[in-house]
Design a protein around this motif. Structure first.
Motif, mmCIF file in Angstrom:
data_model
loop_
_atom_site.group_PDB
_atom_site.id
_atom_site.type_symbol
_atom_site.label_atom_id
_atom_site.label_comp_id
_atom_site.label_asym_id
_atom_site.label_seq_id
_atom_site.Cartn_x
_atom_site.Cartn_y
_atom_site.Cartn_z
ATOM 1 N N THR A 30 -38.783 11.875 13.941
ATOM 2 C CA THR A 30 -38.096 10.732 13.927
ATOM 3 C C THR A 30 -36.445 11.208 14.066
ATOM 4 N N GLU A 31 -36.415 12.521 14.108
ATOM 5 C CA GLU A 31 -34.999 13.254 14.056
ATOM 6 C C GLU A 31 -34.052 12.322 14.844
ATOM 7 N N GLU A 32 -33.967 12.078 16.190
ATOM 8 C CA GLU A 32 -32.929 11.380 16.851
ATOM 9 C C GLU A 32 -32.780 9.913 16.043
ATOM 10 N N ALA A 33 -33.512 9.244 16.022
ATOM 11 C CA ALA A 33 -33.056 8.001 15.628
ATOM 12 C C ALA A 33 -32.590 8.047 14.180
ATOM 13 N N TYR A 34 -33.205 8.863 13.310
ATOM 14 C CA TYR A 34 -32.847 8.880 11.889
ATOM 15 C C TYR A 34 -31.239 9.502 11.715
ATOM 16 N N LYS A 35 -31.083 10.384 12.852
ATOM 17 C CA LYS A 35 -29.583 10.929 12.643
ATOM 18 C C LYS A 35 -28.533 9.788 12.832
ATOM 19 N N GLU A 36 -28.961 9.015 13.960
ATOM 20 C CA GLU A 36 -27.915 7.872 14.426
ATOM 21 C C GLU A 36 -27.763 6.679 13.280
ATOM 22 N N LEU A 37 -28.953 6.529 12.614
ATOM 23 C CA LEU A 37 -28.772 5.754 11.520
ATOM 24 C C LEU A 37 -28.191 6.032 10.357
ATOM 25 N N VAL A 38 -28.637 7.571 10.171
ATOM 26 C CA VAL A 38 -27.706 8.370 8.908
ATOM 27 C C VAL A 38 -26.001 8.186 9.056
ATOM 28 N N ALA A 39 -25.648 8.507 10.283
ATOM 29 C CA ALA A 39 -24.346 8.580 10.707
ATOM 30 C C ALA A 39 -23.608 7.183 10.228
ATOM 31 N N GLN A 40 -24.501 6.131 10.611
ATOM 32 C CA GLN A 40 -23.934 4.699 10.318
ATOM 33 C C GLN A 40 -24.016 4.490 8.840
ATOM 34 N N PHE A 41 -24.780 4.996 8.148
ATOM 35 C CA PHE A 41 -25.128 4.873 6.596
ATOM 36 C C PHE A 41 -23.999 5.465 5.982
ATOM 37 N N GLU A 42 -23.810 6.784 6.422
ATOM 38 C CA GLU A 42 -22.476 7.582 5.753
ATOM 39 C C GLU A 42 -21.381 6.704 5.929
ATOM 40 N N LYS A 43 -21.095 6.494 7.348
ATOM 41 C CA LYS A 43 -19.901 5.799 7.365
ATOM 42 C C LYS A 43 -19.407 4.355 6.675
ATOM 43 N N SER A 44 -20.475 3.858 6.373
ATOM 44 C CA SER A 44 -20.543 2.368 5.849
ATOM 45 C C SER A 44 -20.510 2.577 4.253
ATOM 46 N N THR A 45 -21.438 3.496 3.734
ATOM 47 C CA THR A 45 -21.657 3.723 2.378
ATOM 48 C C THR A 45 -20.944 4.708 1.455
ATOM 49 N N GLY A 46 -20.206 5.708 2.339
ATOM 50 C CA GLY A 46 -19.589 6.735 1.718
ATOM 51 C C GLY A 46 -20.318 7.895 1.290
ATOM 52 N N HIS A 47 -21.722 7.634 1.136
ATOM 53 C CA HIS A 47 -22.671 8.517 0.804
ATOM 54 C C HIS A 47 -23.020 9.626 1.612
ATOM 55 N N LYS A 48 -23.402 11.095 1.447
ATOM 56 C CA LYS A 48 -23.312 12.154 2.273
ATOM 57 C C LYS A 48 -24.716 12.537 2.516
ATOM 58 N N VAL A 49 -25.345 12.548 3.233
ATOM 59 C CA VAL A 49 -26.883 13.170 3.593
ATOM 60 C C VAL A 49 -26.982 14.219 4.250
ATOM 61 N N THR A 50 -27.738 15.301 3.622
ATOM 62 C CA THR A 50 -28.159 16.352 4.172
ATOM 63 C C THR A 50 -29.528 16.777 4.426
ATOM 64 N N THR A 51 -29.891 16.909 5.549
ATOM 65 C CA THR A 51 -31.238 16.899 5.946
ATOM 66 C C THR A 51 -31.770 18.163 6.634
ATOM 67 N N TYR A 52 -32.977 18.826 6.111
ATOM 68 C CA TYR A 52 -33.698 19.838 6.551
ATOM 69 C C TYR A 52 -34.782 19.275 7.479
#
Length: 247
Positions: A30-52
């Protein structure tokens, strides 16, 4: 409308927790879809997501070794296993996206006919080498060979990738003529051409799910992330990357 919906979800969850760093361990389907959604989430919420990101076996090993995470993303049954082991919170599984298994060949190579079960079987018998993974798609492909009655005939042709290595690597380098993996892991890979999904009733969808790590320090923020990536507004992004939404 979709943008407005995503913005509404982001506004709702941004107030749930103050800015946090969310640590995630995820398999690669799910990496590619997840990355795109996470970028939106970070921008919208101010949270930072670090993923292995890695293969299932590597993710399981890291969790077993006690590495700290807030969220885990793996095939649904693997999340259930982590809950049974006490490594993920009971009742925290949320389905994210699902993927079928597909075939690919080296870029520019002839694409075999796999449009029917009979044609697919003939293609497997004709090919010289077959790549498959250590993850859910690889385990499933072994059962497909059994179902087709050709397990013994293709056994010497099989080459399995180590955990975390894409089957596309084997195909692109010419180590195998064809390879099988989650469709979402094939469609973006450089140096290969996606042929198509397994035909007919040979196809099986694998559900990828999230689970809150039992030792999560940012469980509330992790739940906000889950809510964001599984919202109805996320569906177009999920589909764009060769996956289907969970529902």
């Amino acid at each position: 409308m979709r943008t407005a919906s995503i913005a509404a979800v982001a506004l709702l969850i941004s107030g749930i927790a103050s800015a946090a760093e969310i640590k995630v361990a995820s398999t690669q389907a799910t990496e590619e879809a997840y990355k795109e959604l996470v970028a939106q989430f970070e921008k919208s919420t101010g949270h930072k997501v670090t993923t292995y990101y890695s293969g299932t076996l590597n993710v399981q090993k890291r969790i077993a070794d006690g590495e700290p995470y807030d969220l885990i993303i793996m095939a649904g049954p693997a999340i259930d296993d982590q809950i049974k082991l006490g490594k993920a919170v009971a009742g925290s599984r949320v389905d994210f996206a699902q993927s079928g298994t597909g075939m690919a060949v080296k870029k520019g190579a002839p694409k075999p006919d796999i449009g029917s079960v009979d044609a697919f079987k003939k293609a497997l018998l004709a090919t010289k080498s077959i790549g498959y993974s250590t993850g859910p798609s690889g385990i499933y492909m072994l059962s497909v060979f059994e179902k087709l009655g050709i397990a013994d005939q293709v056994k010497s042709k099989l080459k399995q990738t180590p955990s975390g290595v894409f089957v596309g690597t084997l195909i692109a380098t010419g180590e195998t003529e064809v390879g099988f993996q989650q469709i979402s892991e094939l469609v973006h890979f450089d140096g290969i051409d996606y042929v198509g999904p397994l035909p007919g009733d040979l196809q099986r969808m694998t559900m990828f799910s999230t689970g809150i790590h039992a030792g999560a320090k940012q469980a509330e923020a992790a739940r906000a992330l889950v809510k964001y990536i599984t919202a109805p507004a996320a569906a177009p992004v999920i589909r764009k990357h060769g996956l289907e939404p969970a529902s």
